[in-house]
Every structure is written in C-alpha cells, then in structure tokens.
Design a protein around this motif. Sequence first.
Motif, PDB file in Angstrom:
ATOM      1  N   TRP A  80      73.788  25.307  16.316  1.00 38.00           N
ATOM      2  CA  TRP A  80      73.367  26.291  16.435  1.00 38.00           C
ATOM      3  C   TRP A  80      73.694  25.859  18.260  1.00 38.00           C
ATOM      4  CZ3 TRP A  80      71.137  30.387  13.848  1.00 38.00           C
ATOM      5  CH2 TRP A  80      71.457  29.991  12.659  1.00 38.00           C
ATOM      6  N   ILE A  81      73.642  27.743  19.225  1.00 35.86           N
ATOM      7  CA  ILE A  81      73.688  27.397  20.757  1.00 35.86           C
ATOM      8  C   ILE A  81      72.904  28.318  21.117  1.00 35.86           C
ATOM      9  CG2 ILE A  81      76.169  29.242  20.256  1.00 35.86           C
ATOM     10  CD1 ILE A  81      76.834  27.537  22.891  1.00 35.86           C
ATOM     11  N   VAL A  82      72.246  27.984  22.257  1.00 36.96           N
ATOM     12  CA  VAL A  82      71.323  29.091  23.010  1.00 36.96           C
ATOM     13  C   VAL A  82      72.153  30.425  23.160  1.00 36.96           C
ATOM     14  CG1 VAL A  82      69.649  29.333  24.285  1.00 36.96           C
ATOM     15  CG2 VAL A  82      69.223  27.523  23.003  1.00 36.96           C
ATOM     16  N   ILE A  83      71.558  31.413  23.189  1.00 35.74           N
ATOM     17  CA  ILE A  83      72.474  32.076  24.127  1.00 35.74           C
ATOM     18  C   ILE A  83      71.408  33.562  24.448  1.00 35.74           C
ATOM     19  CG2 ILE A  83      74.077  34.732  24.024  1.00 35.74           C
ATOM     20  CD1 ILE A  83      75.140  32.049  23.075  1.00 35.74           C
ATOM     21  N   GLU A  84      71.190  33.192  26.060  1.00 40.54           N
ATOM     22  CA  GLU A  84      70.334  34.442  26.776  1.00 40.54           C
ATOM     23  C   GLU A  84      70.374  35.574  26.452  1.00 40.54           C
ATOM     24  OE1 GLU A  84      68.585  33.306  30.244  1.00 40.54           O
ATOM     25  OE2 GLU A  84      68.872  31.001  29.543  1.00 40.54           O
ATOM     26  N   THR A  85      68.870  36.578  26.512  1.00 38.83           N
ATOM     27  CA  THR A  85      69.992  38.104  25.952  1.00 38.83           C
ATOM     28  C   THR A  85      68.477  39.156  26.907  1.00 38.83           C
ATOM     29  OG1 THR A  85      68.872  37.581  24.231  1.00 38.83           O
ATOM     30  CG2 THR A  85      70.975  37.546  23.544  1.00 38.83           C
ATOM     31  N   PRO A  86      68.471  38.224  27.856  1.00 37.37           N
ATOM     32  CA  PRO A  86      67.094  39.717  28.346  1.00 37.37           C
ATOM     33  C   PRO A  86      67.423  40.688  28.315  1.00 37.37           C
ATOM     34  CG  PRO A  86      68.366  38.256  30.233  1.00 37.37           C
ATOM     35  CD  PRO A  86      69.051  37.622  28.985  1.00 37.37           C
ATOM     36  N   GLY A  87      65.962  41.439  28.808  1.00 42.60           N
ATOM     37  CA  GLY A  87      66.513  43.163  28.796  1.00 42.60           C
ATOM     38  C   GLY A  87      65.109  43.646  28.384  1.00 42.60           C
ATOM     39  N   HIS A  88      65.270  43.000  26.704  1.00 41.83           N
ATOM     40  CA  HIS A  88      64.338  43.832  25.842  1.00 41.83           C
ATOM     41  C   HIS A  88      62.784  43.139  26.309  1.00 41.83           C
ATOM     42  CE1 HIS A  88      61.421  44.702  22.605  1.00 41.83           C
ATOM     43  NE2 HIS A  88      61.082  43.061  22.162  1.00 41.83           N
ATOM     44  N   ALA A  89      62.889  41.626  26.310  1.00 43.04           N
ATOM     45  CA  ALA A  89      61.957  40.797  27.186  1.00 43.04           C
ATOM     46  C   ALA A  89      62.940  39.900  28.473  1.00 43.04           C
ATOM     47  CB  ALA A  89      60.908  39.715  26.195  1.00 43.04           C
ATOM     48  N   GLN A  90      62.007  39.850  29.183  1.00 38.44           N
ATOM     49  CA  GLN A  90      62.542  39.085  30.581  1.00 38.44           C
ATOM     50  C   GLN A  90      63.099  36.995  29.946  1.00 38.44           C
ATOM     51  OE1 GLN A  90      63.731  40.175  33.521  1.00 38.44           O
ATOM     52  NE2 GLN A  90      63.341  41.695  31.599  1.00 38.44           N
ATOM     53  N   GLY A  91      62.144  37.045  29.709  1.00 42.65           N
ATOM     54  CA  GLY A  91      62.619  35.646  29.024  1.00 42.65           C
ATOM     55  C   GLY A  91      62.723  35.830  27.414  1.00 42.65           C
ATOM     56  N   HIS A  92      64.448  35.611  26.839  1.00 38.38           N
ATOM     57  CA  HIS A  92      64.854  36.597  25.562  1.00 38.38           C
ATOM     58  C   HIS A  92      65.927  35.101  24.959  1.00 38.38           C
ATOM     59  CE1 HIS A  92      65.953  38.746  21.972  1.00 38.38           C
ATOM     60  NE2 HIS A  92      64.931  39.159  22.230  1.00 38.38           N
ATOM     61  N   LEU A  93      65.658  34.963  23.585  1.00 39.18           N
ATOM     62  CA  LEU A  93      67.048  33.939  23.519  1.00 39.18           C
ATOM     63  C   LEU A  93      67.445  34.306  21.894  1.00 39.18           C
ATOM     64  CD1 LEU A  93      66.269  31.507  21.411  1.00 39.18           C
ATOM     65  CD2 LEU A  93      65.496  30.219  23.085  1.00 39.18           C
ATOM     66  N   SER A  94      68.456  34.043  21.791  1.00 43.38           N
ATOM     67  CA  SER A  94      68.817  34.400  20.730  1.00 43.38           C
ATOM     68  C   SER A  94      70.352  32.633  19.669  1.00 43.38           C
ATOM     69  CB  SER A  94      69.910  35.669  20.434  1.00 43.38           C
ATOM     70  OG  SER A  94      69.374  36.397  20.805  1.00 43.38           O
ATOM     71  N   LEU A  95      69.521  32.687  19.136  1.00 41.73           N
ATOM     72  CA  LEU A  95      70.047  31.571  18.457  1.00 41.73           C
ATOM     73  C   LEU A  95      71.390  31.756  18.076  1.00 41.73           C
ATOM     74  CD1 LEU A  95      67.376  29.640  16.780  1.00 41.73           C
ATOM     75  CD2 LEU A  95      68.701  29.210  19.299  1.00 41.73           C
ATOM     76  N   LEU A  96      72.600  31.454  18.543  1.00 43.23           N
ATOM     77  CA  LEU A  96      74.036  31.489  17.309  1.00 43.23           C
ATOM     78  C   LEU A  96      74.706  30.465  16.796  1.00 43.23           C
ATOM     79  CD1 LEU A  96      76.543  33.652  17.059  1.00 43.23           C
ATOM     80  CD2 LEU A  96      77.177  33.195  19.025  1.00 43.23           C
ATOM     81  N   SER A  97      74.300  30.483  14.942  1.00 44.57           N
ATOM     82  CA  SER A  97      75.423  29.888  14.946  1.00 44.57           C
ATOM     83  C   SER A  97      77.081  30.128  14.622  1.00 44.57           C
ATOM     84  CB  SER A  97      74.784  29.705  12.936  1.00 44.57           C
ATOM     85  OG  SER A  97      76.421  28.790  11.846  1.00 44.57           O
ATOM     86  N   GLU A  98      77.475  28.851  15.162  1.00 44.12           N
ATOM     87  CA  GLU A  98      78.828  29.198  15.802  1.00 44.12           C
ATOM     88  C   GLU A  98      80.832  29.447  14.705  1.00 44.12           C
ATOM     89  OE1 GLU A  98      79.273  27.438  20.364  1.00 44.12           O
ATOM     90  OE2 GLU A  98      78.990  26.148  18.519  1.00 44.12           O
ATOM     91  N   LYS A  99      79.473  28.533  13.450  1.00 44.54           N
ATOM     92  CA  LYS A  99      80.291  28.150  12.642  1.00 44.54           C
ATOM     93  C   LYS A  99      80.826  29.985  11.506  1.00 44.54           C
ATOM     94  CE  LYS A  99      78.061  25.921   8.735  1.00 44.54           C
ATOM     95  NZ  LYS A  99      76.349  26.422   9.147  1.00 44.54           N
ATOM     96  N   ASP A 100      79.659  30.296  10.936  1.00 45.40           N
ATOM     97  CA  ASP A 100      79.785  31.442  10.847  1.00 45.40           C
ATOM     98  C   ASP A 100      79.333  32.734  11.392  1.00 45.40           C
ATOM     99  OD1 ASP A 100      77.264  30.902  11.017  1.00 45.40           O
ATOM    100  OD2 ASP A 100      76.575  30.690   8.503  1.00 45.40           O
ATOM    101  N   GLY A 101      78.580  32.933  12.317  1.00 43.50           N
ATOM    102  CA  GLY A 101      78.768  34.247  13.664  1.00 43.50           C
ATOM    103  C   GLY A 101      77.723  35.267  13.159  1.00 43.50           C
ATOM    104  N   ILE A 102      76.294  33.720  12.432  1.00 42.54           N
ATOM    105  CA  ILE A 102      75.294  34.372  12.000  1.00 42.54           C
ATOM    106  C   ILE A 102      74.268  34.145  13.481  1.00 42.54           C
ATOM    107  CG2 ILE A 102      72.434  34.522  10.869  1.00 42.54           C
ATOM    108  CD1 ILE A 102      74.174  33.066   8.140  1.00 42.54           C
ATOM    109  N   MET A 103      73.443  35.514  14.067  1.00 43.69           N
ATOM    110  CA  MET A 103      72.845  35.153  14.502  1.00 43.69           C
ATOM    111  C   MET A 103      70.531  35.255  14.774  1.00 43.69           C
ATOM    112  SD  MET A 103      73.091  37.253  18.820  1.00 43.69           S
ATOM    113  CE  MET A 103      74.035  35.870  19.485  1.00 43.69           C
ATOM    114  N   ILE A 104      70.332  35.001  15.017  1.00 45.84           N
ATOM    115  CA  ILE A 104      68.711  35.047  14.719  1.00 45.84           C
ATOM    116  C   ILE A 104      68.440  35.931  16.268  1.00 45.84           C
ATOM    117  CG2 ILE A 104      66.859  34.439  14.346  1.00 45.84           C
ATOM    118  CD1 ILE A 104      67.534  32.160  12.670  1.00 45.84           C
ATOM    119  N   GLY A 105      68.544  37.231  16.293  1.00 43.17           N
ATOM    120  CA  GLY A 105      68.692  37.843  17.523  1.00 43.17           C
ATOM    121  C   GLY A 105      66.612  38.703  17.856  1.00 43.17           C
ATOM    122  N   GLY A 106      65.511  38.013  17.470  1.00 40.11           N
ATOM    123  CA  GLY A 106      64.071  38.181  17.815  1.00 40.11           C
ATOM    124  C   GLY A 106      64.508  39.465  18.249  1.00 40.11           C
ATOM    125  N   ASP A 107      64.230  40.582  19.000  1.00 40.47           N
ATOM    126  CA  ASP A 107      63.881  41.776  18.702  1.00 40.47           C
ATOM    127  C   ASP A 107      65.167  42.663  20.484  1.00 40.47           C
ATOM    128  OD1 ASP A 107      62.307  41.860  17.697  1.00 40.47           O
ATOM    129  OD2 ASP A 107      60.301  42.470  19.638  1.00 40.47           O
TER     130      ASP A 107
END
Length: 323
Positions: free
Chosen positions: A159-186
């Motif tokens: 799993w790798i941390v991907i910063e995805t700011p915009g909806h919140a100023q500090g927003h991260l998504s977690l990406l599982s690289e082997k299967d392309g599943i992302m836990i994306g918050g909002d």
Amino acid sequence: MNQTSNIHCITLPTPFAVGDVNVYLIEDEKLTLVDTGPKTKEAWEAFLTQINKLGFGVSEIEQVVLTHHHPDHVGLSDYLKDNGTTFIGLAYNEPWLRQDPEFLDHHDAFYLKIYKEMGIEKFHEKAMKQIRGYLAYSCSINIHTIVKEGDRIAGLPGWIVIETPGHAQGHLSLLSEKDGIMIGGDHLIQHISSNALIEPPPIGVQERPKTLIQYRNSLRKLLDLKVNTVYPGHGNPVVHPKDLIKERLMKQEERAKDILNLIIDPPLTGFEICQKLFPSIFLKELGLTMSETLGHLDLLDSKELVQITEKNGVLYFKAKEVV
Ligand SMILES: [Zn+2]
C-alpha cells in the motif's frame, strides 16, 4: 467486496446530511483501520457490533490511518486512543485533530477574512457556529506517525500513500499497487460530487488554498495511476473511477460557465452569486455553498475569464468581455 478480500467495509451512521460513512478494516501484517467514524453513541455501537462480527475486538486494532480530518471520519478515534493504537495521518491534520487553540484562532480569523471578502460578514457568526458545531463530533488525539506522498505504512505491505488534497486540505488516499484498489476517503464518491471545501492553510501560510483547482488536480492525478476500484468514505465502491473523474471534471466546467453567465453585468459579490446558485439552501449550508461558489470563481479566474475588483474589502466578480 468479495469474500476472500482482506478489506472489510464497516458502515456507520452519522448525524450529517451526507448519511452513513464507511470505514475500512484491513487484515494484514498489522490489523489496520482506515478512518473511524463520527463521535456518537450510535456510531460506536454500530462499530462494535460489526467489528465483533468480523471476529475482532477493538483492542486488536494496531493502527488507524486517517484519510482526512473531517469529524465523520475521525471522531470515534477518541474511543480508540486508550488502546495503544497508533494514529497515522498527514501533518496538516495534526492541529485539527488536537483541536489546538492557536490553530482554531487562525481558523476563525481565516474564515472571517474570506466571509468579509465574499460580502457575507453579517452571516459570519452563523457560519462559525455551523463549523464549530461539527467539531463536537470530532476527536482530540495526537497523530503518532506523520506520512506524506509516496510513503509506505508499516504492516501494510503493497500500500502506498497518495496525497489527494482538495476536498480537505490534508487528504490522503491509500492505493494497493498490486490490484489497483484505492481507499479514497471523500476524494471520489459515486452518488454525490465531493465538495472542495474552503479550509485554512497551515499556520504561517498566508495565501488561501484554491481548493477546487487543487481538487481537480488531485482527480487528474488518479487518471495517471493504476486505480481500478475506489472504496469511498460514503456509498458503494466506484468501479469505473476514471469515467467518473472525467464526468466530474466536465460538470465543474459547466457550472463555471453557468456562473459566468450570471455575472455579465453588473458585477456581483461571492455571496450574491451563491444565493443565485443555491437559493433554497445557502443559509442552511453556508460552508458548502460558499465553497462551491468560490471554488468555481477561482476556476474562472485561473482561466482569466473574470475581472475581480475590490471595494471596502469586498470582492466583486464580473465576466471579462470576450473579444
Ligand atoms: Zn470529508
């Protein structure tokens, strides 16, 4: 989510208009919870029931990764903090989650300035009450491990941390690289478009974050990654995330065009535009509707399509003449 998955979705009630929130339990080298839910009795009971059904006890959760600081995602952390759980998140969220008084003063001053500029000063107190009211459902915790873009999390291999700011100023998504599943918050939700909320920059940074522009960049960022399915903070998994991203980007362009048509003549304040866009809900949802309005004005400004003038500290927006 299929039976063999090591990711379990736990859905919890919230007292907010958005409805239920999803948190995710990942069975891996470390039992990891992504987000926790709002601090209400109902959410806590629902959490206990579901985690027990999965065969775990609360004390077995070794770490909690927080996607962002919004109360519906973090509040229950207060009920988990005495178990020795490690909290992991972005640096920006740290003062929010500690409810640091200095940061909250900075937060209030930031909104006062924005609301004045938007011509909405008289409703500032009401807006602040709404914002402060949400904090009652938040938590007061320390983040033990600060992460940033590209970081790996101990006990969550692959799993790798991907910063995805915009909806919140500090927003991260977690990406599982082997299967392309992302836990994306909002970051990306199927049934509603995420709002790029206006939020203060970190203490010491003067410039207001242009949240919609930031959000669009974070959406585009996913187009270049192997993301097959997004497990969102609200609603069902997004199975065609890239199609949805393109749709969202297009809708934002359309809304910006609608706004441009509202300000051909005379120039209007941000609040006047907001009332025209959201005549029935602007007062009840000041934060959301003002964010939506200002975000799209920023988008128009970035394309040099609006002229902005200032009078007594209030900004007026007018469509630039097209030649
Ligand atoms: Zn949120």
